[in-house]
Design a protein around this motif. Sequence first.
Motif, short mmCIF file in Angstrom:
data_model
loop_
_atom_site.label_atom_id
_atom_site.label_comp_id
_atom_site.label_asym_id
_atom_site.label_seq_id
_atom_site.Cartn_x
_atom_site.Cartn_y
_atom_site.Cartn_z
N LEU A 8 0.83 -1.22 0.00
CA LEU A 8 0.00 0.00 0.00
C LEU A 8 0.86 1.26 0.00
O LEU A 8 0.51 2.26 -0.63
N SER A 12 0.65 3.91 -2.87
CA SER A 12 0.28 5.29 -2.55
C SER A 12 1.34 6.27 -3.06
O SER A 12 1.01 7.32 -3.62
N LEU A 15 0.96 6.64 -6.74
CA LEU A 15 -0.18 7.48 -7.10
C LEU A 15 0.18 8.96 -6.99
O LEU A 15 -0.16 9.76 -7.88
N LEU A 34 -3.43 9.59 2.21
CA LEU A 34 -3.10 8.24 1.79
C LEU A 34 -2.36 7.49 2.90
O LEU A 34 -2.64 6.31 3.16
N VAL A 38 -5.09 4.91 3.96
CA VAL A 38 -4.81 3.76 3.10
C VAL A 38 -3.71 2.89 3.71
O VAL A 38 -3.90 1.69 3.93
N VAL A 39 -2.57 3.50 4.00
CA VAL A 39 -1.46 2.74 4.56
C VAL A 39 -1.74 2.36 6.02
O VAL A 39 -1.32 1.31 6.49
N SER A 51 5.50 12.36 5.13
CA SER A 51 5.17 12.91 3.81
C SER A 51 6.09 14.06 3.44
O SER A 51 6.37 14.29 2.26
N PHE A 214 7.65 5.12 0.08
CA PHE A 214 6.81 6.14 -0.56
C PHE A 214 7.59 6.84 -1.67
O PHE A 214 7.06 7.10 -2.76
#
Length: 261
Positions: A8, A12, A15, A34, A38-39, A51, A214
């Motif tokens: 994931l 992510s 994306l 995300l 999501v994660v 991030s 990521f």
Amino acid sequence: MTTLQTILALGSGSLVGFTLGLIGGGGSILAVPLLVYVVGVPSPHVAIGTSAIAVAASAAANLAGHARARTVKWPCALVFAMSGIAGAAIGAQLGKMVDGSRLLALFGGLMVVIGVLMLRPRRSGDNPDVKLTQESVGELLPWLIGGGLVVGVLSGFFGIGGGFLIVPGLIGATAMPLINAIGSSLVSVTAFGLTTAASYAWSGLVDWPLALLFIAGGAVGGLAGTRLARHLSGHKNALTRVFSGIVIVVGLYVIARSIFG
């Protein structure tokens, strides 16, 4: 980290990178939602700190391309970035003091604002020869320092790159053309991301393995998005409008989840 979370995280990141490559900005605003939804990162603060690393890495990679194309107005970009670094450090400290659910609600509100701003056409300046010289320093310096400080605080507080605020800030301060503002903004995005990440890392609020996953996913997604953008160049405005709608919807979802659980 489980195998599912690893997949994931890569997905992510891909994306976000794909979106950045496809429309040229704004994709990083999806990184925090995300990571949280999501994660499955349990702490909004860790999501913001992590991030910020990914945002800085993506901006640095794009900056290299703009530097080779000589679209970066380095003196103006460096002044804006240096004043913004102080703002980002302040913003990051303030962000860490805010409760996680409240911080997410504010982040969702910011997403809605950015989504709306993306619907507006970008204006370009008319001074391609702008330079920071002894003659222009008195006029340009206050705007560059003030704009950098304000955007830096917002960038540090929310852990975002802030490109959609930096670009109009540079154009407003110097009247440089849009392409130069985009290239020059990446200096600040990189600097602000690193400053925010360093502040969060100092407090132990960065998941380094997750950040690397990521970034790796973002690099692959960015290549795919850039290639597709060449084929869809005539539809970029439509793509931007669709993405802005997605950002607004996700922002409203983040607000609802943070308020109602």
